[in-house]
Scaffold this motif. Structure first.
Motif, short mmCIF file in Angstrom:
data_model
loop_
_atom_site.label_atom_id
_atom_site.label_comp_id
_atom_site.label_asym_id
_atom_site.label_seq_id
_atom_site.Cartn_x
_atom_site.Cartn_y
_atom_site.Cartn_z
N ALA A 201 96.90 6.54 54.21
CA ALA A 201 97.83 6.15 53.14
C ALA A 201 97.73 7.15 52.00
O ALA A 201 97.14 6.87 50.95
CB ALA A 201 97.50 4.73 52.66
N PRO A 202 98.28 8.36 52.18
CA PRO A 202 98.11 9.43 51.19
C PRO A 202 98.69 9.10 49.82
O PRO A 202 98.25 9.70 48.81
CB PRO A 202 98.85 10.62 51.82
CG PRO A 202 99.76 10.01 52.83
CD PRO A 202 99.08 8.79 53.33
N ASP A 203 99.64 8.18 49.73
CA ASP A 203 100.25 7.86 48.45
C ASP A 203 99.60 6.65 47.76
O ASP A 203 100.05 6.23 46.70
CB ASP A 203 101.75 7.58 48.65
CG ASP A 203 102.50 8.81 49.14
OD1 ASP A 203 102.11 9.93 48.77
OD2 ASP A 203 103.47 8.64 49.91
N PRO B 78 93.15 1.04 63.16
CA PRO B 78 92.64 2.21 62.44
C PRO B 78 93.54 2.67 61.29
O PRO B 78 93.13 3.52 60.50
CB PRO B 78 92.57 3.29 63.53
CG PRO B 78 92.57 2.54 64.82
CD PRO B 78 93.40 1.33 64.58
N PHE B 79 94.74 2.12 61.18
CA PHE B 79 95.67 2.52 60.12
C PHE B 79 95.79 1.44 59.04
O PHE B 79 96.78 1.40 58.31
CB PHE B 79 97.04 2.82 60.73
CG PHE B 79 97.01 3.94 61.73
CD1 PHE B 79 97.08 5.26 61.31
CD2 PHE B 79 96.87 3.67 63.08
CE1 PHE B 79 97.03 6.29 62.23
CE2 PHE B 79 96.81 4.70 64.01
CZ PHE B 79 96.89 6.02 63.58
N PHE B 80 94.78 0.60 58.94
CA PHE B 80 94.77 -0.53 58.00
C PHE B 80 94.26 -0.05 56.64
O PHE B 80 93.06 -0.01 56.39
CB PHE B 80 93.90 -1.64 58.58
CG PHE B 80 93.94 -2.95 57.87
CD1 PHE B 80 94.98 -3.29 57.01
CD2 PHE B 80 92.94 -3.89 58.09
CE1 PHE B 80 95.01 -4.51 56.37
CE2 PHE B 80 92.96 -5.11 57.45
CZ PHE B 80 94.00 -5.43 56.60
N ALA B 81 95.17 0.33 55.75
CA ALA B 81 94.78 0.92 54.46
C ALA B 81 93.94 -0.03 53.63
O ALA B 81 92.96 0.38 52.99
CB ALA B 81 96.03 1.34 53.69
N ALA C 123 84.96 7.54 54.32
CA ALA C 123 85.95 6.46 54.42
C ALA C 123 87.14 6.73 53.50
O ALA C 123 88.30 6.46 53.88
CB ALA C 123 85.30 5.12 54.07
N ILE C 124 86.89 7.26 52.32
CA ILE C 124 87.98 7.59 51.40
C ILE C 124 88.87 8.68 52.01
O ILE C 124 90.11 8.62 51.92
CB ILE C 124 87.43 8.05 50.04
CG1 ILE C 124 86.72 6.88 49.33
CG2 ILE C 124 88.55 8.58 49.15
CD1 ILE C 124 86.00 7.29 48.07
N ARG C 125 88.24 9.67 52.63
CA ARG C 125 89.03 10.74 53.25
C ARG C 125 89.90 10.20 54.38
O ARG C 125 91.06 10.62 54.52
CB ARG C 125 88.08 11.82 53.78
CG ARG C 125 87.44 12.66 52.67
CD ARG C 125 86.36 13.56 53.23
NE ARG C 125 85.83 14.45 52.19
CZ ARG C 125 84.70 15.14 52.31
NH1 ARG C 125 83.97 15.04 53.43
NH2 ARG C 125 84.29 15.92 51.33
N THR C 126 89.37 9.27 55.15
CA THR C 126 90.18 8.66 56.21
C THR C 126 91.34 7.88 55.61
O THR C 126 92.48 7.96 56.09
CB THR C 126 89.32 7.74 57.08
OG1 THR C 126 88.23 8.48 57.63
CG2 THR C 126 90.15 7.13 58.20
N MET C 127 91.06 7.14 54.54
CA MET C 127 92.13 6.38 53.89
C MET C 127 93.20 7.33 53.34
O MET C 127 94.40 7.00 53.37
CB MET C 127 91.56 5.52 52.78
CG MET C 127 92.62 4.65 52.11
SD MET C 127 91.95 3.62 50.79
CE MET C 127 93.49 2.96 50.12
N ALA C 128 92.78 8.48 52.85
CA ALA C 128 93.75 9.46 52.33
C ALA C 128 94.70 9.92 53.42
O ALA C 128 95.88 10.19 53.16
CB ALA C 128 93.03 10.64 51.72
#
Length: 498
Positions: free
Chosen positions: A173-175, A140-143, A165-170
């Motif tokens: 991997a916020p940076d 689940p942490f696969f950017a 999906a973009i919000r989860t990615m943020a």
């Protein structure tokens, strides 16, 4: 009237050029069950990625061979091999390699992600989603997985799911600059161009000269009416990617919108005279000639553009930088020497049996020579790797000429279902429905195509006029007849409905 077309933003394709922009590694996180690579093998794979990035494919082959000796059953090694084989044009071998990686690591996120990307290219967005979801379930942490998943959702028309999906990615991997970039694409698709520009600026990718970000910048500038600004960006991009037809058409559109029609004619007039010129480029050059007062020069270009829907898809063009045997085959095809083109492409196919690109070229030669069955065989092999609209169009034409209109219709319907924002595919399906007498659904598809920006295409207007007449809608018939009359040269304008 002007020639207008909305610039589609295919995010999955743009992300290919953003692969190096993430701060996260390509592999999944360490909570999967895959055993770690031996340090020496990991170093070799790191060197492999670097050598592939700079095009030293032979060196990459040697590095992967070393990694395979150290860790022959590790899925990371087979994923790296799959990526290399794909870059080398051995597409079927790339599929075999990634399948081997999944056999060795059924829950290995990078292997599942690569398979998802391959399924997306060959079978469409919907078919690929379960593979993306499997990769993200495994990690689940696969950017990288979240980025590709979001892009696929967006290109499949699922904007709401893409946003989630973009919000989860943020969160993951916020940076990662791709978060703001994908938000910018989503905003641009929704017509919120000021927001899109702000998000694009926040990503920092335009400042770094990333081609995908610069292309989006040009799309936003065109939409905002800043055509001169867009043309500067696109001029730079076309110099870097001279064979990119999409960028060249965008540059022509920017020059047209900026009122620089003389410059457009000088830049693209010679290209418009070739058989390979697209209908869109023909329209832009023709309208530019009209603006300069040369209606005589514009008329044959407009006539060609109008006839293109009924003409077979000319597949051959000679481009710089291609290998000698490929140039020889293409040159023969351009000259109409189909026996030589077929012989040349058959030799290439025998030499590179795992290449989808060679299969398409061989199919093109067979199509040109009128051997529809042979062409379809080559094309079907290529669809195991990718199914772009250009290939679908050739396949549908081959089925039509071989006397199987039902297969033609099925192929077109399948493509539109997986790529609903592709205006050319939508129009082709509407044409097929028209041939079947289903003018109601054809009219709905044509209205959708016009909402995508094709409302000044004479083929679309002509089809929509026929649909209105068939459905007995006189108001629409008069309206589309008037629009069509304004688009076509006088000698081509039929009398309106009575």
């Amino acid at each position: 009237m002007t020639c207008r077309r909305k610039a589609p933003i295919a995010l999955a394709a743009l992300l290919v050029t953003l692969a190096g922009c993430s701060s996260s590694r390509e592999t999944g996180s360490s909570n999967t069950e895959t055993a770690p690579l031996p340090p020496q093998a990991e170093r070799l794979l790191d060197e492999t990625r670097t050598t592939i990035a700079v095009g030293r494919l032979a060196d990459a082959d040697a590095l992967i061979a070393g990694a395979r000796r150290l860790a022959p059953d590790h899925p990371d090694v087979w994923v790296a091999l799959a990526r290399l084989r794909f870059r080398q044009g051995e597409h079927l071998h790339a599929i075999e390699a990634v399948d081997r990686a999944i056999t060795l690591g059924p829950d290995h996120p990078p292997a599942l992600l690569l398979r998802a990307q391959m399924v997306r290219d060959a079978h469409g967005f919907a078919a690929a989603l379960p593979w993306f979801e499997a990769a993200l379930a495994a990690d689940p942490f696969f950017a990288e997985g979240w980025a590709e998943y979001a892009a696929t959702l967006g290109d499949g028309g699922q904007a709401g799911d893409m946003l989630e999906a973009i919000r989860t990615m943020a969160n993951v991997a916020p940076d990662d600059p791709r978060v703001a970039f994908m938000q910018a694409v989503l905003a641009a698709r929704g017509g919120e161009y000021a927001t899109a520009r702000s998000l694009l600026s926040r990503s920092g990718l335009t400042k770094n000269g990333v081609p995908a970000a610069l292309q989006l910048d040009a799309v936003i500038s065109l939409a905002e009416g800043n055509a001169d600004s867009a043309s500067v960006i696109l001029e730079s991009l076309t110099q870097r990617q001279p064979s990119n037809t999409r960028l060249r058409e965008m540059l022509a559109k920017a020059l047209f919108d900026a009122g620089r029609t003389d410059e457009l004619i000088d830049r693209f007039g010679e290209e418009a005279a070739t058989p390979q010129a697209s209908r869109y480029l023909l329209m832009l050059v023709a309208r530019s000639l009209e603006h300069s007062g040369d209606r005589v020069g514009a008329a044959p270009l407009l006539a060609r553009a109008y006839r293109m829907a009924d003409r077979w898809p000319i597949p051959f063009a000679v481009r710089e930088g291609l290998p000698g045997p490929t140039i020889a085959a293409r040159t023969a095809g351009v000259a109409g020497n189909w026996p030589k083109a077929i012989a040349d492409t058959q030799a290439l196919s025998d030499q590179f049996p795992a290449s989808a690109d060679v299969a398409v070229l061989a199919g093109d030669a067979a199509l040109g020579g009128g051997n529809w069955r042979s062409a379809l065989g080559f094309y079907q092999m290529a669809t195991r790797v990718r199914r772009p609209w250009g290939l679908t169009r050739k396949i549908s034409y081959g089925y039509l000429r071989s006397g199987d209109p039902a297969a033609t219709h099925s192929i077109l319907a399948r493509h539109v279902a997986s790529d609903p924002e592709n205006a050319s595919a939508v129009i082709a399906l509407a044409e097929s429905l028209g041939r079947r007498g289903d003018w109601l659904r054809a009219s709905q598809l044509l209205d959708h195509a016009m909402s995508l920006g094709t409302g000044h295409d004479p083929t679309v207007l002509g089809l929509r006029l026929r649909a209105a007449l068939a459905l007995g809608n006189r108001h629409d018939a008069y309206r589309f007849a008037a629009l069509l009359a304004d688009m076509r040269p006088r000698s081509l304008v039929p009398s309106g409905p009575r």
